[in-house]
Design an enzyme around this catalytic site. Structure first.
Site, PDB file in Angstrom:
ATOM      1  N   GLY A 133     -36.472  16.021  79.923  1.00 50.11           N
ATOM      2  CA  GLY A 133     -37.095  14.988  80.736  1.00 50.11           C
ATOM      3  C   GLY A 133     -36.264  13.729  80.814  1.00 50.11           C
ATOM      4  O   GLY A 133     -35.311  13.632  81.589  1.00 50.11           O
ATOM      5  N   CYS A 134     -36.612  12.764  79.977  1.00 49.52           N
ATOM      6  CA  CYS A 134     -35.992  11.443  80.087  1.00 49.52           C
ATOM      7  C   CYS A 134     -34.529  11.431  79.646  1.00 49.52           C
ATOM      8  O   CYS A 134     -33.741  10.640  80.158  1.00 49.52           O
ATOM      9  CB  CYS A 134     -36.811  10.426  79.307  1.00 49.52           C
ATOM     10  SG  CYS A 134     -38.465  10.187  80.017  1.00 49.52           S
TER      11      CYS A 134
END
Length: 211
Positions: free
Chosen positions: A150-151
């Site tokens: 994700g991030c």
């Protein structure tokens, strides 16, 4: 397709090494309580990644390398969360004031270190990160954090797009399941940055300190 088949398929097309640059910063992406509290729906079991990142934090401070932290913070109505908040079933944990958004035990940014609060996956999107790195003359951003798929990945892709060297420390990033974790490490290493070990990174930082 086996791992060997995959590596053979990519050979000669992807995977060229960039290498470490001359002036790095360390970024600790979204290491907050939500990922370390088993009662939270965002729990990722990433304690080993945090431990690795904290060791890198200590070395970076020792040799004078900037350390930058990110977290995700939405206002009380999540009005600034947009489609990211709309898509997720878990981001309510990051509405301002929620204890899941606090730093976990052992992680304490110092007063002279930068904390960037963001609303989307990338640490660059809608923040001052790129201009801050540019003003400091940084050419390399060492990635630690959660989650890998994700991030961390979003930050890596934007890091590459903004012209900085993305270094992703395998030991210091984590995800809730090994499959997306490994797939995204493979893909980032193939296309956007270099995936390296904690040991390699420590050696690089200490050599900078000696020079």
């Amino acid at each position: 397709m086996t791992e060997q088949d995959l590596s053979q398929n990519y050979k000669g097309a992807f995977g060229k090494r960039i290498g470490f640059g001359k002036k790095p910063a360390l970024i600790m992406i979204d290491f907050v309580e939500a990922y370390f509290d088993p009662s939270c729906s965002l729990y990722a079991g990433a304690e080993d990644a945090l431990a690795s990142a904290l060791r890198l934090q200590a070395v970076a401070r020792e040799v004078g390398i900037p350390v930058i932290y990110t977290n995700v913070v939405f206002n009380k109505t999540a009005l600034n969360g947009g489609r990211f908040f709309q898509k997720s079933m878990t981001l309510h944990h990051f509405i301002e004031g929620n204890p899941m958004g606090r730093w976990p035990k052992g992680l304490v940014p110092s007063e002279d270190e930068l904390v960037i609060s963001k609303q989307y996956a990338s640490s660059f999107f809608g923040t001052s990160l790129a201009s801050t790195l540019t003003s400091l003359g940084i050419d390399t951003l060492i990635h630690t954090g959660v989650s890998t798929s994700g991030c961390v990945r979003a930050t890596c892709v934007d890091c590459n797009s903004y012209g900085f060297i993305p270094i992703i420390v395998r030991d210091a990033v984590g995800d809730r399941h090994p499959a997306p974790h490994e797939a995204n490490l493979f893909d980032m290493d193939a296309k956007y940055g270099d995936v390296v070990s904690e040991e390699e990174t420590v050696s690089y930082l200490r050599n900078l300190g000696r020079n």
